[in-house]
Design a protein around this motif. Structure first.
Motif, PDB file in Angstrom:
ATOM      1  N   UNK A  25       0.858  -1.183   0.000  1.00 16.40           N
ATOM      2  CA  UNK A  25       0.000   0.000   0.000  1.00 16.40           C
ATOM      3  C   UNK A  25       0.893   1.231   0.000  1.00 16.40           C
ATOM      4  N   UNK A  26       0.391   2.302  -0.610  1.00 11.58           N
ATOM      5  CA  UNK A  26       1.178   3.525  -0.705  1.00 11.58           C
ATOM      6  C   UNK A  26       2.224   3.492  -1.802  1.00 11.58           C
ATOM      7  N   UNK A  27       2.219   2.417  -2.588  1.00 11.85           N
ATOM      8  CA  UNK A  27       3.161   2.275  -3.691  1.00 11.85           C
ATOM      9  C   UNK A  27       2.541   1.345  -4.724  1.00 11.85           C
ATOM     10  N   UNK A  28       2.812   1.617  -5.991  1.00 13.63           N
ATOM     11  CA  UNK A  28       2.363   0.727  -7.058  1.00 13.63           C
ATOM     12  C   UNK A  28       3.466  -0.289  -7.307  1.00 13.63           C
ATOM     13  N   UNK A  29       3.227  -1.522  -6.900  1.00 11.97           N
ATOM     14  CA  UNK A  29       4.308  -2.507  -6.899  1.00 11.97           C
ATOM     15  C   UNK A  29       4.824  -2.828  -8.298  1.00 11.97           C
ATOM     16  N   UNK A  30       4.020  -2.594  -9.318  1.00 15.13           N
ATOM     17  CA  UNK A  30       4.465  -2.909 -10.677  1.00 15.13           C
ATOM     18  C   UNK A  30       5.517  -1.928 -11.179  1.00 15.13           C
ATOM     19  N   UNK A  31       5.590  -0.748 -10.606  1.00 15.31           N
ATOM     20  CA  UNK A  31       6.516   0.278 -11.088  1.00 15.31           C
ATOM     21  C   UNK A  31       7.625   0.571 -10.091  1.00 15.31           C
ATOM     22  N   UNK A  32       7.923  -0.396  -9.249  1.00 16.05           N
ATOM     23  CA  UNK A  32       9.021  -0.294  -8.298  1.00 16.05           C
ATOM     24  C   UNK A  32       9.850  -1.581  -8.370  1.00 16.05           C
ATOM     25  N   UNK A  33      11.086  -1.457  -7.935  1.00 19.27           N
ATOM     26  CA  UNK A  33      11.890  -2.656  -7.727  1.00 19.27           C
ATOM     27  C   UNK A  33      11.382  -3.312  -6.449  1.00 19.27           C
ATOM     28  N   UNK A  54       6.916  -3.680 -14.482  1.00 19.03           N
ATOM     29  CA  UNK A  54       6.515  -2.816 -15.606  1.00 19.03           C
ATOM     30  C   UNK A  54       7.454  -2.955 -16.804  1.00 19.03           C
ATOM     31  N   UNK A  55       8.691  -3.447 -16.568  1.00 20.37           N
ATOM     32  CA  UNK A  55       9.617  -3.661 -17.682  1.00 20.37           C
ATOM     33  C   UNK A  55       9.937  -5.141 -17.851  1.00 20.37           C
ATOM     34  N   UNK A  56       9.236  -5.982 -17.131  1.00 22.42           N
ATOM     35  CA  UNK A  56       9.395  -7.420 -17.300  1.00 22.42           C
ATOM     36  C   UNK A  56      10.728  -7.977 -16.861  1.00 22.42           C
ATOM     37  N   UNK A  57      11.347  -7.354 -15.882  1.00 26.59           N
ATOM     38  CA  UNK A  57      12.648  -7.829 -15.414  1.00 26.59           C
ATOM     39  C   UNK A  57      12.498  -8.558 -14.080  1.00 26.59           C
ATOM     40  N   UNK A  69       9.519 -18.955  -7.833  1.00 25.88           N
ATOM     41  CA  UNK A  69       9.010 -18.086  -8.887  1.00 25.88           C
ATOM     42  C   UNK A  69       8.424 -16.834  -8.274  1.00 25.88           C
ATOM     43  N   UNK A  70       8.934 -15.684  -8.702  1.00 24.62           N
ATOM     44  CA  UNK A  70       8.404 -14.402  -8.227  1.00 24.62           C
ATOM     45  C   UNK A  70       7.433 -13.865  -9.262  1.00 24.62           C
ATOM     46  N   UNK A  71       6.356 -13.245  -8.795  1.00 28.52           N
ATOM     47  CA  UNK A  71       5.365 -12.680  -9.710  1.00 28.52           C
ATOM     48  C   UNK A  71       4.723 -11.468  -9.056  1.00 28.52           C
ATOM     49  N   UNK A  72       4.057 -10.681  -9.893  1.00 32.57           N
ATOM     50  CA  UNK A  72       3.402  -9.469  -9.402  1.00 32.57           C
ATOM     51  C   UNK A  72       1.974  -9.454  -9.919  1.00 32.57           C
ATOM     52  N   UNK A  73       1.040  -9.119  -9.059  1.00 32.71           N
ATOM     53  CA  UNK A  73      -0.389  -9.060  -9.411  1.00 32.71           C
ATOM     54  C   UNK A  73      -0.827  -7.605  -9.316  1.00 32.71           C
ATOM     55  N   UNK A  74      -1.045  -6.983 -10.473  1.00 31.85           N
ATOM     56  CA  UNK A  74      -1.398  -5.558 -10.484  1.00 31.85           C
ATOM     57  C   UNK A  74      -2.775  -5.299  -9.884  1.00 31.85           C
ATOM     58  N   UNK A  75      -3.712  -6.206 -10.115  1.00 33.78           N
ATOM     59  CA  UNK A  75      -5.076  -6.017  -9.613  1.00 33.78           C
ATOM     60  C   UNK A  75      -5.102  -5.975  -8.087  1.00 33.78           C
ATOM     61  N   UNK A  76      -4.274  -6.806  -7.472  1.00 34.45           N
ATOM     62  CA  UNK A  76      -4.241  -6.872  -6.013  1.00 34.45           C
ATOM     63  C   UNK A  76      -3.087  -6.064  -5.418  1.00 34.45           C
ATOM     64  N   UNK A  77      -2.200  -5.569  -6.273  1.00 35.09           N
ATOM     65  CA  UNK A  77      -1.006  -4.852  -5.840  1.00 35.09           C
ATOM     66  C   UNK A  77      -0.187  -5.698  -4.865  1.00 35.09           C
TER      67      UNK A  77
END
Length: 129
Positions: A25-33, A54-57, A69-77
């Motif tokens: 919370x307080x950050x968009x996890x897709x656009x941060x390391x 956001x850059x697929x790295x 396996x690490x993954x990111x869920x934008x809908x749930x942040x």
């Protein structure tokens, strides 16, 4: 205010699986390391995996490559860590971490613990033999 909260830890036998989740919370996890670290008693904190969605790295420590396996869920942040084929040496307190805006995708892969400004409280993973 950035807040990170881990969940999903527990006890499992060797060869089993666990899935950790980090709610941001307080950050968009897709656009941060974003990264997962772990620390076992008497050992230094070790980066397990990181993602800049956001850059697929993404990248992994050699000790977990092919098993985690690490993954990111934008809908749930959330940032998740699927851990398979667990070994007793994977037992540790696992932390979620987020970088600030200066930790861009170019540096994300080799950034260490000191480069991350935001941390969760940790979730314990115990793997028995």
């Amino acid at each position: 205010q950035v807040q990170l909260g881990e969940s999903g830890g527990g006890s499992v036998q060797a060869g089993g699986s666990l899935r950790l989740s980090c709610a941001a919370s307080g950050v968009t996890s897709s656009s941060r390391c974003m990264a997962w670290f772990r620390q076992a008693p008497g050992k230094e904190r070790e980066k397990v995996a990181n993602i800049y969605s956001s850059v697929g790295r993404l990248s992994y420590a050699d000790s977990v490559k092919g098993r985690f396996t690490i993954s990111q869920d934008s809908a749930k942040n959330t940032v998740n860590l699927q851990m398979d084929s667990l070994k007793p040496e994977d037992s540790a307190l696992y932390y979620c971490a987020a970088g600030d805006r200066t930790l861009d995708w170019r540096r994300c892969g080799w950034a260490g613990a000191a480069d991350f400004g935001y941390w969760g409280q940790g979730t314990q993973v115990t793997v028995s033999s």
